[in-house]
Design an enzyme around this catalytic site. Structure first.
Site, PDB file in Angstrom:
ATOM      1  N   LYS A  73      79.655-151.135-154.555  1.00  0.00           N
ATOM      2  CA  LYS A  73      79.935-152.535-154.191  1.00  0.00           C
ATOM      3  C   LYS A  73      78.876-153.165-153.276  1.00  0.00           C
ATOM      4  CE  LYS A  73      84.764-151.826-153.769  1.00  0.00           C
ATOM      5  NZ  LYS A  73      86.046-152.328-153.287  1.00  0.00           N
ATOM      6  N   ASP A  90      88.672-159.823-153.557  1.00  0.00           N
ATOM      7  CA  ASP A  90      89.705-159.193-152.723  1.00  0.00           C
ATOM      8  C   ASP A  90      90.395-160.184-151.782  1.00  0.00           C
ATOM      9  OD1 ASP A  90      89.543-156.656-153.777  1.00  0.00           O
ATOM     10  OD2 ASP A  90      88.061-155.950-152.329  1.00  0.00           O
TER      11      ASP A  90
END
Ligand code: ATR
Length: 281
Positions: free
Chosen positions: A70, A107
């Site tokens: 990520k 997120d």
């Protein structure tokens, strides 16, 4: 059934076999009758850049990116959405028409959408929120809560320097609290969020007194294995509304699905049960 025109997406990780994303997106593709496929893409760290660069050549609409890629993804994509930049990680990539790669982090969206779907009353912006932890998940939660306009956010982390660094890197009403004196941080709070790995299967429990937490405060644990952590059990027993971490996982995925397949899907109880079956092996 997919045709020769199917749109393609997937999840790049190493390892990736534990990922529930293929199961989750597969459910939606089926539910919405979309001509598309979402596949696991096991890509080693040393191959990640080549893997990303191959996406436009292979005709992919985009991918999710998971551990350990990520942070690397943030550096490698051609453009980064401001929220992903703020969080410091990219978990969703879109291949644009010109073949360039745009990076997002879904997120923060997933965290808030889940809370708004589950809570009968949204968090009170005038009440402080308490965030436990200062890792990547905490950054996403912070981005979401600052965007929501909370008047005060209290952060506590075992390693206080990490909490201080986090507070400095976000512009907002953030106050660092002492991890060993959490009782006081709970006073007057309207929301308590655990973003640490404590309470997760195989990790130590989160030992926390909720005595000073108002009983109407929402208690949100982003851990989803187990689904009902001891934090949530303790909170529920004293009457606090509780939210588990599975919903955040499901809601964050909606945004990528919409970008690749053109439909913003719903999170339903049937989907939760479907993904839970996958998590439980
Ligand atoms: P993620 O990116 O998933 O948030 P992370 O960056 O590894 O993961 O962060 C894990 C969080 O759990 C951190 O806040 C960590 O605290 P430290 O910054 O002090 O490491 C917290 N954590 C993990 N194990 C812990 C423990 N035994 N006690 C207290 N906090 C713990």
């Amino acid at each position: 059934m997919i045709s020769g025109k199917a749109r393609l997406a997937g999840v790049m990780g190493w390892p990736v076999s534990h990922s529930q994303s293929p199961r989750l997106h597969g459910f939606w593709l089926d539910r919405y009758g979309i001509d598309g496929a979402y596949v696991p893409l096991p890509v080693r760290p040393e191959d990640f850049e080549a893997g990303l660069r191959a996406l436009p050549k292979l005709g992919f609409a985009g991918v999710n990116v998971t551990v350990p890629h990520k942070e690397a993804a943030l550096q490698l994509v051609d453009e980064v959405d401001p929220i992903a930049r703020q969080i410091g990680a990219v978990n969703t990539i879109v291949v644009k028409k010109d073949g360039s790669l745009a990076g997002f982090n879904t997120d923060a969206f997933g965290f808030m959408e889940n809370m708004l779907q589950i809570s009968s009353t949204p968090p009170n912006p005038d009440r402080p929120a308490v965030i436990l932890g200062a890792g990547g998940a905490a950054r996403a939660v912070l981005a979401s809560l600052i965007d929501f306009g909370l008047s005060e956010i209290r952060i506590a982390n075992r390693t206080i320097e990490r909490a201080e660094a986090l507070a400095q890197s976000f512009a907002g009403p953030l106050h660092v609290q002492d991890w060993n004196n959490l009782d006081r941080a709970m006073e007057g709070a309207g929301l308590l969020v655990n973003t640490t790995s404590l309470g997760m299967t195989g990790k130590p429990p989160l030992e926390l007194s909720l005595d000073r937490l108002p009983s109407e405060a929402i208690v949100y644990d982003i851990v989803y294995s187990p689904l009902r952590t001891s934090l949530l059990e303790t909170a529920a027993a004293r009457g606090n509304p509780t939210i588990d971490g599975l919903g955040m996982l499901l809601h964050q995925a909606r945004s990528g699905f919409e970008k690749w397949f053109g439909t913003l899907p719903d999170v339903t109880d049937e989907l939760r049960q479907h993904v839970l079956k996958g998590l439980n092996g």
